[in-house]
Design an enzyme around this catalytic site. Sequence first.
Site, PDB file in Angstrom:
ATOM      1  N   CYS A 124      24.796   4.969  24.535  1.00 53.95           N
ATOM      2  CA  CYS A 124      23.396   5.241  24.906  1.00 53.95           C
ATOM      3  C   CYS A 124      23.168   5.150  26.415  1.00 53.95           C
ATOM      4  CB  CYS A 124      22.464   4.297  24.160  1.00 53.95           C
ATOM      5  SG  CYS A 124      22.536   4.561  22.385  1.00 53.95           S
TER       6      CYS A 124
ATOM      7  N   HIS B 239      15.787   4.636  27.771  1.00 57.94           N
ATOM      8  CA  HIS B 239      16.475   5.041  26.541  1.00 57.94           C
ATOM      9  C   HIS B 239      15.533   4.841  25.358  1.00 57.94           C
ATOM     10  CE1 HIS B 239      19.327   5.629  23.456  1.00 57.94           C
ATOM     11  NE2 HIS B 239      19.381   4.364  23.088  1.00 57.94           N
TER      12      HIS B 239
ATOM     13  N   ASN C 271      16.425   8.387  18.111  1.00 56.19           N
ATOM     14  CA  ASN C 271      17.386   7.989  19.140  1.00 56.19           C
ATOM     15  C   ASN C 271      18.503   9.031  19.203  1.00 56.19           C
ATOM     16  OD1 ASN C 271      19.416   6.825  20.650  1.00 56.19           O
ATOM     17  ND2 ASN C 271      19.308   4.818  19.671  1.00 56.19           N
TER      18      ASN C 271
END
Length: 331
Positions: free
Chosen positions: A116, A256, A286
């Site tokens: 990520c 993020h 996500n």
Amino acid sequence: MKSITSAITSVGGYVPETVLTNFDLEKMVDTNNEWIISRTGIKERRILKDKSLGTSFMAINAANKLLQEKDVDPTSIDLVIVSTATPDMPVSSTASFVATEIGASNAFGYDIQGACSGFLFGMSAACAHICSGRYRKVLLIGADKMSSIVDYEDRKTCVIFGDGAGAVLFEPNYEGYGLKDEILKVDGNGRNFLKIEAGGSMLPASNQTIENRQHFLQQDGRPVFKFAVSYMTEVITKLLKRNSLEKNEIDYVVPHQANKRILDAIARNLDLAPGKMLTNIEKYGNTTAATLPLLLWDNRKNFKKNEKLIFTAFGAGFTWGASYLTWAYNS
Ligand code: UT7
């Protein structure tokens, strides 16, 4: 000689057409719309349905949108970096294929695996290449086909992730705009909290690993949540301090997108004014390395020259960090 900084000069983004809603997931696992929205902030995510297509398909689409948006000649690109945790194939980089498919015939390329934080780490690499003075156009793409590694029988993970890609072009800037500073970190002690156990050199694929569902992503969500909030808050605070930046001087935080509650907690910790913390998790979930550039893509018309952006991410590894960048142009 004027000093070179490295600035974003164009943005592209792509998400697949297929929408997977919370209501669709209710039919697949023991979950419900209320739980998903209240615990994560996610309403729907996009899925690359065609099994024959990999991450490169989305990366190519995002890159082509970027090239069209600013009429960039692909043969002028020097380097293509693809940040991804889901490369098309374990060997042979996704970046090589993407470069060739978009017509970047004079470029070299490589992949970055920072999970990520992959895009954040990629920004550092892209900018270092530009600031070396040897390269003038670096295309950085964050792309992940999370649906290829998510276990749609595991309600703890399948509700969170989605597929997507975003791209930015970095070019030299002689007015001081672009990447100003960064704090990037890893802690390998975190690797068991968020991982795919099998398919690598330590545990190659076998009938047993498939039977044990060890090729799917596993996450111990609660500790990851706590680390994410405290580590991102810490690096942003340090970054602001060493750049003598007051929080009211920040125009946007580009974080993020793992969980809306993580973003709310960081905003509270930093005492950020409402609206500064950008979010689009409700519609994409996500998307791992794609979250930061997709936020730029969605908000690109709002950014103005000299606005101050703080990027931050946290992910598997553990990997995390924060970067400070000033926007280089009026959209
Ligand atoms: O992007 C990389 C970094 N990743 C992150 O930053 C993610 C960090 N973690 C998180 O975002 C959250 O921990 C999750 C969204 C993954 C989970 O939310 P949570 O509030 O931490 O839930 P939990 O894992 O503590 O589970 C609470 C309860 C459990 O039930 P019991 O044991 O209390 O009876 C779970 O079994 O919620 C249950 N649960 C669900 N219920 C309905 C877990 N997933 C679901 C679900 N639907 N999808």
